[in-house]
Write an enzyme that holds these catalytic residues in place. Structure first.
Site, PDB file in Angstrom:
ATOM      1  N   ALA A  66      43.472  80.703 -15.477  1.00  0.00           N
ATOM      2  CA  ALA A  66      43.083  81.999 -14.929  1.00  0.00           C
ATOM      3  C   ALA A  66      43.863  83.057 -15.707  1.00  0.00           C
ATOM      4  O   ALA A  66      44.902  82.768 -16.301  1.00  0.00           O
ATOM      5  CB  ALA A  66      43.435  82.055 -13.447  1.00  0.00           C
ATOM      6  N   GLY A 112      43.326  76.901 -14.369  1.00  0.00           N
ATOM      7  CA  GLY A 112      41.912  77.135 -14.054  1.00  0.00           C
ATOM      8  C   GLY A 112      40.973  76.561 -15.111  1.00  0.00           C
ATOM      9  O   GLY A 112      39.808  76.275 -14.815  1.00  0.00           O
ATOM     10  N   GLU A 115      40.656  73.004 -14.214  1.00  0.00           N
ATOM     11  CA  GLU A 115      39.888  72.996 -12.961  1.00  0.00           C
ATOM     12  C   GLU A 115      38.398  73.218 -13.238  1.00  0.00           C
ATOM     13  O   GLU A 115      37.536  72.604 -12.609  1.00  0.00           O
ATOM     14  CB  GLU A 115      40.444  74.060 -12.005  1.00  0.00           C
ATOM     15  N   GLU A 135      50.599  75.491 -13.110  1.00  0.00           N
ATOM     16  CA  GLU A 135      50.805  76.567 -12.124  1.00  0.00           C
ATOM     17  C   GLU A 135      52.213  76.622 -11.542  1.00  0.00           C
ATOM     18  O   GLU A 135      52.733  77.704 -11.268  1.00  0.00           O
ATOM     19  CB  GLU A 135      49.779  76.451 -10.985  1.00  0.00           C
TER      20      GLU A 135
END
Ligand code: CO8
Length: 255
Positions: A66, A112, A115, A135
């Site tokens: 992200a 992300g 993911e 993360e």
């Protein structure tokens, strides 16, 4: 389809979606998530498209996570909203799409990014790919499904190790633990993903849609019942008539 952060291309029955934010190693900002959501919605409804490949521009990165710069000053409310919106509008949408999505992981797949790859139905990787959920180095946990999809793919023990240590693993190791299906040289990655997509598109799209639904339920108690129901329903559908007739007539089916 006109987008700023992604490119979509169609070649016969196969569509390719490429994330194009090389300046940020293809990190997912809100605009990119929105565009991907729109693209998958449209490709999902496009009867000409039978399989989709998702990749990142360049040879360095699939998606480096992200966009950290974008969420750096968020509070709880905004972060929860962004996470929930991502789950609903993109990650779950890809997983539940009625046509197969192949992630061609062409470099870093972090946070992300991993993911996103895990929400696809199949993952191929290039030899230089590095995969991880970093993360916790930011004081966070995965927020786009990583705590759920990673243990489903590799088991809790290995998932915990990756999540707690934040260590990146190589493409070869990812293959060893079942996180990616195959590893190819950087130049072979897309051709091999397309070859697989071609093979898939020769098969019954009605059956594949039902298979996706059933396999997605394999972690819960409803999977067997869904399989039984879908198996029966397919007997009333055109693809089964064509597939079985073709076998009996000793010819290739036309789906
Ligand atoms: N976000 C924003 N920018 C990024 C990101 C990112 N995730 N990753 C890289 N970039 C940018 C860098 O800031 C840099 O930009 P600039 O030149 O303007 O400073 C550019 O991309 C190139 O990156 P580097 O210079 O760092 O390249 P290196 O080759 O030195 O390193 C790495 C590559 C190792 C991939 C490094 O960039 C890195 O560690 N990136 C961050 C990886 C990361 O921590 N990802 C997880 C993010 S958190 C997350 O994904 C949570 C998901 C759930 C969100 C739920 C909603 C809130």
């Amino acid at each position: 389809m006109n987008f700023e952060n992604i490119i979509t291309e169609k070649d016969g029955r196969i569509a390719t979606v490429t994330i194009t934010r090389p300046q940020a190693l293809n990190a997912l900002n809100a605009a990119t998530i929105r565009e991907l959501s729109e693209a998958f919605e449209e490709l999902g409804n496009d009867a000409d498209v039978r399989a989709i490949i998702l990749t990142g521009a360049g040879e360095k990165s699939f998606v480096a996570g992200a966009d950290i710069k974008e969420f750096s000053d968020f509070g709880e409310e905004k972060a929860t909203e962004l996470s929930r919106k991502g789950h609903e509008s993109l990650f779950n949408k890809i997983e539940n799409l009625k046509k197969p999505v192949i992630a061609a992981v062409n470099g870093f797949a972090l946070g992300g990014g991993l993911e996103l790859a895990m929400s696809c139905h199949i993952r191929y990787a290039s030899q230089n790919a590095k995969l991880g959920l970093p993360e916790v180095t930011l004081g966070l946990i995965p927020g786009y499904g990583g705590t759920q999809r990673l243990p489903r793919l590799v088991g809790k023990g290995l998932a915990n190790e990756m999540i707690f240590s934040a260590k990146m693993i190589s493409a070869e190791r990812a293959k060893e633990i079942g996180l990616v299906n195959e590893v190819f040289s950087a130049e072979d990655l897309l051709p091999k993903a397309k070859e697989l997509a071609e093979t898939i598109t020769k098969n019954s799209p009605m059956a594949i849609a039902k298979a996706i639904e059933a396999v997605n339920l394999s972690d819960g108690p409803e999977g067997f019942e869904r399989e039984i129901k879908s198996f029966g329903e397919l007997f009333e559908m055109d693809d089964k008539k064509e597939g079985v007739a073709a076998f009996l007539e000793k010819r290739k089916p036309e789906f």
